[in-house]
Design a protein around this motif. Sequence first.
Motif, short mmCIF file in Angstrom:
data_model
loop_
_atom_site.label_atom_id
_atom_site.label_comp_id
_atom_site.label_asym_id
_atom_site.label_seq_id
_atom_site.Cartn_x
_atom_site.Cartn_y
_atom_site.Cartn_z
N SER A 75 0.84 -1.20 0.00
CA SER A 75 0.00 0.00 0.00
C SER A 75 0.87 1.25 0.00
O SER A 75 2.08 1.19 0.23
N GLU A 76 0.22 2.38 -0.23
CA GLU A 76 0.93 3.66 -0.27
C GLU A 76 1.71 3.90 1.03
O GLU A 76 2.87 4.28 1.01
N TYR A 77 1.06 3.63 2.15
CA TYR A 77 1.74 3.90 3.42
C TYR A 77 2.80 2.87 3.77
O TYR A 77 3.76 3.20 4.47
N TYR A 80 5.64 4.58 2.20
CA TYR A 80 6.18 5.72 2.97
C TYR A 80 7.00 5.26 4.17
O TYR A 80 8.02 5.84 4.48
N THR A 130 1.30 6.56 9.60
CA THR A 130 -0.03 6.22 9.08
C THR A 130 -0.69 7.50 8.56
O THR A 130 -0.21 8.61 8.84
N PRO A 131 -1.80 7.37 7.85
CA PRO A 131 -2.49 8.58 7.38
C PRO A 131 -2.91 9.48 8.54
O PRO A 131 -3.05 10.70 8.36
N LYS A 132 -3.07 8.92 9.73
CA LYS A 132 -3.46 9.74 10.88
C LYS A 132 -2.29 10.57 11.41
O LYS A 132 -2.48 11.64 11.98
N HIS A 134 0.84 11.28 9.59
CA HIS A 134 1.64 12.06 8.63
C HIS A 134 0.95 12.15 7.28
O HIS A 134 0.38 11.18 6.81
N THR A 135 1.10 13.29 6.64
CA THR A 135 0.62 13.40 5.25
C THR A 135 1.72 12.86 4.33
O THR A 135 2.90 12.87 4.70
N PRO A 136 1.34 12.44 3.12
CA PRO A 136 2.37 11.99 2.16
C PRO A 136 3.42 13.08 1.93
O PRO A 136 4.62 12.81 1.85
N ARG A 176 0.82 12.05 -6.50
CA ARG A 176 1.34 12.65 -5.25
C ARG A 176 2.86 12.59 -5.22
O ARG A 176 3.52 13.55 -4.85
#
Length: 378
Positions: A75-77, A80, A130-132, A134-136, A176
């Motif tokens: 996944s995207e995260y 990251y 996580t999305p909670k 940090h932002t991408p 992104r």
Amino acid sequence: MCRKFVYGVAVSDYNFIGRSQETKRLLNDFRGGINVILMSPRRLGKTSLVKHVCGRLDPDDNILTVYLDIFGCKSEYDFYNRLASEVLKQTASQRSMWLEEARDFLYRLTPRISFSPEPNSDFAISLGITPKTHTPEEVLGMVEKIAVRKGKRIIVCIDEFQQIGEMADSKQVQARLRSVWQHQQHVSYCLFGSKHHLMGSIFLHHSMPFYQFGDLIALDKIPTAEWVEYIVSHFADGKRTISTALAEEICRFTDNYSAYVQQLSWLVYTQKEEGERVDEADIKQASEDLLATNEVLFMQMVEPLSGYQLNFLRAICTGVTKNFTLSEVREKYHLGSYSNVNRLKTALLERDLIEKEGEELKITDPVFHKWFQRRMMV
Ligand SMILES: Nc1ncnc2c1ncn2[C@@H]1O[C@H](COP(=O)(O)OP(=O)(O)OP(=O)(O)O)[C@@H](O)[C@H]1O
Ligand SMILES: [Mg+2]
């Protein structure tokens, strides 16, 4: 002790040959801060080449290199987390202190230690991004921040980049990444991978975010002359003799595919004792062994295929390379309707089993091709 022939892992030093043009081009790109996209079929030598080039940079270049493989990132995260921890680890002034340094560059970290199920491998530290938390943009921007703070340029080399194409909302993820990366002044990227249809869909379509992102390099095969020199000299180092003609035969059988050249050379080498000379029969036997040792993999490749898809491969193995939709071809090889043929072609391209060469189609893996011809042409 040096191993005479190595396959299946990235190679260096004694086991690395050629690639002088590509090395020069990549070094120029790296030094010039130009992004690179490197594509080739599997096992031709992308990882080895990029690691080789990173090793050629010297302190005067004032460049830090980071290498990461994102094959396991689903996944995207995941991506990251992997990107952030590898960049932090590989640019840390003191490797053992990387987690302390991490807190200077990324806030709100909650690192977690997880133990790998592999018995001999290290434990892994996950940064808990996580999305909670940090932002991408925060994670992606961190790399530039590190470069500026350290007064160096950073090159991030991302292996198996085609994985990005498999993620959910892949196009948005790509957008992104590109929107942050293209503005970075002190960081450049070397993105490489295989699976032509995935890499192609990321980099070769003008509607996609990564179109014209950097210097696009399609890695070629290593030429026969260079392989022959390598094979003959490595046999000689092991006090065995092989003629130029038989070394060429190894290249022919494997169509110069790097990993297979090394694997077949090794299979020939192990047939001989010190002081002995390779003959034609040894090459024949080793070629059979090569097909046999890869059989399990090849079986896995054909197992999920439908009868029609197998027929399509059979047609290619018989020498048909284009015009599959012609009614005589469809009938002769039992390919079904006109529209079915296009579906078959797309499915096999997506599986990376076949590839386009100009107008023609060919089987991607030359040894799989030989195996298929012998075992699957009922
Ligand atoms: N420059 C080289 N000189 C000699 N052998 C090479 C070279 N490059 C690749 N090989 C051979 O090919 C094998 C695969 O190399 P490498 O892992 O670098 O390829 P890759 O393109 O990254 O593969 P993958 O698609 O699986 O990621 C090596 O183990 C080695 O046997
Ligand atoms: Mg690789």
